[in-house]
Design an enzyme around this catalytic site. Structure first.
Site, mmCIF file in Angstrom:
data_model
loop_
_atom_site.group_PDB
_atom_site.id
_atom_site.type_symbol
_atom_site.label_atom_id
_atom_site.label_comp_id
_atom_site.label_asym_id
_atom_site.label_seq_id
_atom_site.Cartn_x
_atom_site.Cartn_y
_atom_site.Cartn_z
ATOM 1 C CB CYS A 82 36.837 33.362 42.988
ATOM 2 S SG CYS A 82 36.220 34.979 42.508
ATOM 3 C CD GLU B 171 36.251 27.976 48.111
ATOM 4 O OE1 GLU B 171 35.821 28.938 48.773
ATOM 5 O OE2 GLU B 171 37.452 27.737 47.964
#
Length: 469
Positions: A325, A359
Site C-alpha cells: 500500500c 500489489e
C-alpha cells in the site's frame, strides 16, 4: 461538474416528472453542478450544466430530502450529498430489476488495467466544467469549502479489520447488504492533521461517534484521533512522540524514513491504516498488522518529524511484492514525494538483491505515479549507455530489470506504453525518438528531490527464519 446532454442514459424514459418519493437507491438521475445551479436558479434560468449520477442513499434534513450520489464514470472520491433541488426529476431512471444488486457492487471506475469494468451506456459528454477539474491526476490540494454536511450519517457497521495491504481479496467486496452501501459513503466530513485540514475522499471505519463531528483531530506524531481541539491539546500535553515510532533508516536534509514493525507498534500501524483508508478506495481493512512493515516518510523542522506519506510491504511476500500500500497525503501531492516513496521502495529491493513490483490493482493515482517513475528510471538507464566502436549501445530487458530492480513484466509494459519497442530486421529494438527525449528531459528537471542510496542505514532481514516475526 457537468456534462450537458438532452437524453437519458438509454432513452427509455420520457419527460415525466416523478415525485421525490420515487427517488431511491439505485436510481440514475441528472444532478446539476454546484457552481452554476445557485446562480442560474437565482436568475430564474433553468440549469443546463448537469451530470448523470446514481443514488446511493437518501436522508431527511429540515423537511427536505438529501441524496448521496455517485457520478457515473467519475471516480468515487467525487461522491457527495446533494439537495433535492439539484435533481432533474423529468429524466429519472428507475433501476432495472436484474441490475439492482449489481449496481451496488459496481466500482466507481477501474483502478488499473488489471480490473476492467465496462461503463454503463450513456450519451457522449459535451461539456465538463466542474466535477472533473480537481483531483484529476496524481494530486490535489485539500479542500475546505465544499463537501458533505456535518449531519450525522446512519449508524456505521462494525469496524472492519485492518491491514497494511492495498490488495482486495476476491470475494471480499460482494456488494450485498446494507453494509456495502454504508462503506460506499464518506463518513468523515473533515480531518485535521498538524497544520493541514483535509477533506477525505472515501469511507474510513473511525468510531461512529466521530462521524457526527464537523472535524476530527489527529495527533500528527502518534495519529491518535479525538473529537475536539481541547481533547487534542490534552493529548499533546501527555504525548511524548515527535517522530513516528520505530527506527530511522534514512535521513538527508529534511527528509527522513522510519521503519515501523506492524507487530511491535500495532496501535500506530492501525491508526496509520485508518488515515490511509480515507484516501484509498481499494485498501482492504484487517486489524492484523503483524505481517507488515510500514515505511513512513517525514519532513523535519524545529517542531518534529511531520508525516508526508508512507508505503507498507509484507514481511514475507510469495509474489515478491515490494509495496502493499502506498500513499502521499493530499497536501504533499504534486511535489514529487510520491516518486520518492516509490524510489525508496526500489532502493530497498536493490539491497535485498530482488526485483519488486507493487500489489495489484493499483489505485488510479498510484498507477499514474508508477508509470511515470518506471518510464523515467528506464530512460535514465538507457541514456547513460555507451556504445563501443561503431556498435550502438545495447541492453536486454533482464539487464534493465537487474539494474533497476523493476520486475521484467513492468519493464516490458512500460516500454510498450511509451511505444518504444520496434521490430527491425528480425528482432525487437528500442527506439528513442526526439519527442520522448524532450518529454523525459522536461520531467527530470521537475524531479529535484532524489533518494541518496548512501544515506540508507538498513540491512535486509530474512523473516522466514524469525519465527512469528
Amino acid at each position: 461538474m457537468s456534462m450537458a446532454s438532452s437524453s437519458p442514459l438509454d432513452g427509455s424514459q420520457g419527460s415525466v416528472s416523478y415525485p421525490m418519493d420515487c427517488v431511491f437507491e439505485g436510481c440514475k438521475i441528472p444532478v446539476y453542478s454546484t457552481s452554476t445551479w445557485s446562480k442560474q436558479v437565482a436568475n430564474g434560468v433553468h440549469p443546463v450544466d448537469w451530470t448523470w449520477a446514481e443514488v446511493v442513499s437518501k436522508r431527511r434534513v429540515n423537511n427536505k430530502w438529501d441524496f448521496y450520489v455517485h457520478y457515473v464514470n467519475f471516480n468515487k472520491r467525487l461522491d457527495e450529498w446533494v439537495c433535492e433541488d439539484r435533481l432533474d426529476l423529468e429524466q429519472l431512471q428507475l433501476p432495472r430489476k436484474e441490475s439492482k444488486v449489481s449496481s451496488l457492487a459496481r466500482n466507481s471506475r477501474p483502478s488499473s488495467p488489471d480490473v476492467q469494468t465496462p461503463p454503463p451506456p450513456m450519451p457522449p459528454p459535451k461539456k465538463i466544467n466542474g466535477i472533473g477539474r480537481k483531483r484529476k491526476h496524481e494530486s490535489v490540494e485539500p479542500e475546505s469549502a465544499e463537501g458533505s454536511p456535518s449531519t450525522p450519517l446512519p449508524e456505521t457497521p462494525p469496524v472492519p479489520h485492518m491491514t497494511g495491504s492495498l490488495h482486495v481479496p476476491s470475494g471480499s467486496r460482494t456488494g450485498h447488504g446494507p453494509e456495502d452501501v454504508i462503506t460506499r459513503m464518506k463518513n468523515i466530513n473533515m480531518v485535521e492533521l498538524g497544520r493541514f485540514r483535509m477533506k477525505p475522499w472515501y469511507f474510513s471505519p473511525y468510531p461512529q461517534e466521530l462521524t457526527s463531528e464537523p472535524v476530527i483531530y489527529l495527533c500528527e506524531f502518534c495519529l491518535k484521533y479525538v473529537k475536539s481541539m481541547k481533547c487534542l491539546e490534552r493529548h499533546k500535553a501527555k504525548c511524548t512522540l515527535y517522530h513516528p515510532p520505530g527506527n530511522e533508516i534514512y535521513r538527508k536534509e529534511s527528509i527522513s524514513f522510519f521503519e515501523i514493525d506492524g507487530r511491535k507498534n500495532k496501535a500506530y500501524a492501525q491508526n496509520l491504516c485508518l488515515v490511509a483508508k480515507m484516501f484509498l478506495d481499494h485498501k482492504t481493512l484487517y486489524y492484523d498488522t503483524d505481517p507488515f512493515l510500514f515505511y513512513v516518510m517525514t519532513e523535519y523542522d524545529e517542531f518534529g518529524f511531520h508525516l508526508v506519506g508512507y508505503f507498507s510491504k509484507e514481511k514475507e511476500s510469495s509474489e515478491d511484492y515490494n509495496v502493499a500500500c502506498i500513499l502521499t497525503l493530499p497536501p504533499f501531492q504534486r511535489k514529487g514525494y510520491g516518486k520518492i516513496l516509490i524510489e525508496f521502495s526500489y532502493e530497498l529491493s536493490k539491497l535485498e538483491s530482488k526485483s519488486g513490483s507493487p500489489e495489484k490493482p493499483l489505485s488510479d493515482l498510484g498507477l499514474l505515479s508508477y508509470r511515470s517513475y518506471w518510464s523515467q528510471t528506464i530512460l535514465e538507464i538507457l541514456l547513460n549507455l555507451d556504445g563501443q566502436d561503431d556498435n550502438p549501445p545495447s541492453m536486454t530487458i533482464n539487464e534493465i530489470s537487474e539494474k533497476t530492480s523493476i520486475r521484467k513484466e513492468d519493464v516490458v509494459s512500460t516500454l510498450q506504453n511509451m511505444n518504444l519497442v520496434q521490430y527491425y530486421k528480425g528482432q525487437y529494438i528500442i527506439c528513442l525518438t526526439k519527442e520522448v527525449l524532450d518529454r523525459h528531459s522536461r520531467s527530470m528537471v521537475k524531479r529535484k528531490i532524489r533518494i541518496d542510496s548512501q544515506c540508507i542505514k538498513w540491512n535486509p532481514k530474512d523473516w522466514s527464519k524469525r519465527g512469528k516475526w
